[in-house]
Design a protein around this motif. Sequence first.
Motif, PDB file in Angstrom:
ATOM      1  N   ASP A 110       0.803  -1.231   0.000  1.00 19.76           N
ATOM      2  CA  ASP A 110       0.000   0.000   0.000  1.00 19.76           C
ATOM      3  C   ASP A 110       0.832   1.274   0.000  1.00 19.76           C
ATOM      4  N   LEU A 111       2.143   1.169   0.273  1.00 23.52           N
ATOM      5  CA  LEU A 111       2.989   2.365   0.345  1.00 23.52           C
ATOM      6  C   LEU A 111       4.111   2.407  -0.693  1.00 23.52           C
ATOM      7  N   LYS A 112       4.361   1.303  -1.376  1.00 22.48           N
ATOM      8  CA  LYS A 112       5.528   1.247  -2.265  1.00 22.48           C
ATOM      9  C   LYS A 112       5.495   2.269  -3.386  1.00 22.48           C
ATOM     10  N   ASP A 113       4.302   2.684  -3.816  1.00 22.79           N
ATOM     11  CA  ASP A 113       4.209   3.688  -4.881  1.00 22.79           C
ATOM     12  C   ASP A 113       4.357   5.115  -4.358  1.00 22.79           C
ATOM     13  N   PHE A 114       4.383   5.271  -3.045  1.00 28.83           N
ATOM     14  CA  PHE A 114       4.366   6.614  -2.460  1.00 28.83           C
ATOM     15  C   PHE A 114       5.627   6.990  -1.688  1.00 28.83           C
ATOM     16  N   LEU A 115       6.348   6.023  -1.146  1.00 25.25           N
ATOM     17  CA  LEU A 115       7.555   6.319  -0.374  1.00 25.25           C
ATOM     18  C   LEU A 115       8.775   5.879  -1.160  1.00 25.25           C
ATOM     19  N   SER A 116       9.584   6.831  -1.563  1.00 26.53           N
ATOM     20  CA  SER A 116      10.790   6.523  -2.324  1.00 26.53           C
ATOM     21  C   SER A 116      11.784   5.769  -1.443  1.00 26.53           C
ATOM     22  N   GLN A 117      12.421   4.776  -2.012  1.00 24.06           N
ATOM     23  CA  GLN A 117      13.463   4.052  -1.286  1.00 24.06           C
ATOM     24  C   GLN A 117      14.830   4.691  -1.475  1.00 24.06           C
ATOM     25  N   ASP A 118      14.900   5.661  -2.360  1.00 24.36           N
ATOM     26  CA  ASP A 118      16.151   6.385  -2.574  1.00 24.36           C
ATOM     27  C   ASP A 118      16.180   7.583  -1.640  1.00 24.36           C
ATOM     28  N   PHE A 119      17.080   7.538  -0.676  1.00 24.61           N
ATOM     29  CA  PHE A 119      17.208   8.666   0.237  1.00 24.61           C
ATOM     30  C   PHE A 119      18.055   9.748  -0.407  1.00 24.61           C
ATOM     31  N   ASN A 120      17.681  10.980  -0.166  1.00 26.43           N
ATOM     32  CA  ASN A 120      18.455  12.093  -0.699  1.00 26.43           C
ATOM     33  C   ASN A 120      19.769  12.204   0.053  1.00 26.43           C
ATOM     34  N   ALA A 121      20.750  12.671  -0.650  1.00 27.85           N
ATOM     35  CA  ALA A 121      22.075  12.832  -0.056  1.00 27.85           C
ATOM     36  C   ALA A 121      21.990  13.708   1.186  1.00 27.85           C
ATOM     37  N   LEU A 122      22.838  13.412   2.129  1.00 27.52           N
ATOM     38  CA  LEU A 122      22.876  14.217   3.343  1.00 27.52           C
ATOM     39  C   LEU A 122      23.143  15.666   2.984  1.00 27.52           C
ATOM     40  N   ASN A 123      22.414  16.545   3.635  1.00 28.49           N
ATOM     41  CA  ASN A 123      22.553  17.986   3.417  1.00 28.49           C
ATOM     42  C   ASN A 123      22.323  18.388   1.962  1.00 28.49           C
ATOM     43  N   ALA A 124      21.403  17.707   1.295  1.00 25.29           N
ATOM     44  CA  ALA A 124      21.095  18.027  -0.101  1.00 25.29           C
ATOM     45  C   ALA A 124      20.385  19.372  -0.230  1.00 25.29           C
ATOM     46  N   PHE A 125      19.755  19.805   0.848  1.00 24.66           N
ATOM     47  CA  PHE A 125      19.027  21.068   0.817  1.00 24.66           C
ATOM     48  C   PHE A 125      19.787  22.088   1.656  1.00 24.66           C
ATOM     49  N   GLU A 126      20.280  23.078   0.987  1.00 28.13           N
ATOM     50  CA  GLU A 126      21.076  24.116   1.621  1.00 28.13           C
ATOM     51  C   GLU A 126      20.287  24.804   2.732  1.00 28.13           C
ATOM     52  N   ASN A 127      20.928  25.088   3.831  1.00 32.62           N
ATOM     53  CA  ASN A 127      20.360  25.815   4.969  1.00 32.62           C
ATOM     54  C   ASN A 127      19.266  25.052   5.724  1.00 32.62           C
ATOM     55  N   ILE A 128      19.128  23.753   5.493  1.00 34.56           N
ATOM     56  CA  ILE A 128      18.176  22.942   6.246  1.00 34.56           C
ATOM     57  C   ILE A 128      18.957  21.839   6.947  1.00 34.56           C
ATOM     58  N   ASN A 129      18.788  21.764   8.257  1.00 32.90           N
ATOM     59  CA  ASN A 129      19.487  20.756   9.045  1.00 32.90           C
ATOM     60  C   ASN A 129      18.849  19.390   8.798  1.00 32.90           C
ATOM     61  N   GLN A 130      19.613  18.474   8.215  1.00 34.93           N
ATOM     62  CA  GLN A 130      19.113  17.141   7.868  1.00 34.93           C
ATOM     63  C   GLN A 130      20.239  16.119   7.940  1.00 34.93           C
ATOM     64  N   PRO A 131      20.800  15.940   9.118  1.00 31.77           N
ATOM     65  CA  PRO A 131      21.986  15.082   9.246  1.00 31.77           C
ATOM     66  C   PRO A 131      21.754  13.622   8.859  1.00 31.77           C
ATOM     67  N   LEU A 132      20.515  13.152   8.874  1.00 32.55           N
ATOM     68  CA  LEU A 132      20.228  11.766   8.516  1.00 32.55           C
ATOM     69  C   LEU A 132      19.588  11.637   7.133  1.00 32.55           C
ATOM     70  N   GLY A 133      19.494  12.758   6.435  1.00 30.36           N
ATOM     71  CA  GLY A 133      18.925  12.738   5.098  1.00 30.36           C
ATOM     72  C   GLY A 133      17.414  12.886   5.097  1.00 30.36           C
ATOM     73  N   THR A 134      16.826  12.706   3.918  1.00 26.18           N
ATOM     74  CA  THR A 134      15.387  12.862   3.748  1.00 26.18           C
ATOM     75  C   THR A 134      14.849  11.754   2.845  1.00 26.18           C
ATOM     76  N   GLY A 135      13.560  11.513   2.994  1.00 25.41           N
ATOM     77  CA  GLY A 135      12.863  10.597   2.095  1.00 25.41           C
ATOM     78  C   GLY A 135      11.830  11.384   1.313  1.00 25.41           C
ATOM     79  N   GLU A 136      11.634  11.033   0.056  1.00 31.49           N
ATOM     80  CA  GLU A 136      10.666  11.749  -0.776  1.00 31.49           C
ATOM     81  C   GLU A 136       9.338  11.004  -0.822  1.00 31.49           C
ATOM     82  N   VAL A 137       8.265  11.775  -0.634  1.00 33.89           N
ATOM     83  CA  VAL A 137       6.921  11.253  -0.839  1.00 33.89           C
ATOM     84  C   VAL A 137       6.577  11.517  -2.302  1.00 33.89           C
ATOM     85  N   MET A 138       6.205  10.480  -2.995  1.00 32.40           N
ATOM     86  CA  MET A 138       5.908  10.621  -4.424  1.00 32.40           C
ATOM     87  C   MET A 138       4.409  10.856  -4.648  1.00 32.40           C
TER      88      MET A 138
END
Length: 144
Positions: A110-138
């Motif tokens: 029920d979630l495989k089409d909505f939660l990306s398994q590819d995590f974004n690189a650490l600190n991919a977004f400038e000026n946002i604290n994200q030491p463990l990275g982020t997951g994209e909701v599709m």
Amino acid sequence: MKTVDYIIVGQGVAGSCMALQLLENNKSFLVIDDNAHKASAIAAGIYNPVVLKRFAVVWNAQQQIKKLKKVFHSFEQLLNQKYDFEFPVYRIFNDENEKKTWLKKSNREDLKDFLSQDFNALNAFENINQPLGTGEVMHTNRPV
């Protein structure tokens, strides 16, 4: 005194969708809106298929997204203007357990089409604290 078939109180996304349905069914209506306290304004109109607090799919997510795309396409046809835009939504992981839970749930049917398994690189977004990275909701969009 003018008579109408319906009165719509509030013209956020829901009120606008109701107005569209009434137009399509040749019904008269009046919109009363003071431009305050709109859920659409607070959520910025973003729609997405996942409750991010628990990484849970929204009820009937596939059908709801399909319907929303159809409705906004109708608005675009009626008003000859683009309204619905892809809008990425990312979840910043607070700890390793969240990241593991995301990965586990992203394999669920029920979630495989909505939660990306590819995590974004650490600190991919400038000026946002994200030491463990982020997951994209599709399949997220934002009607503007």
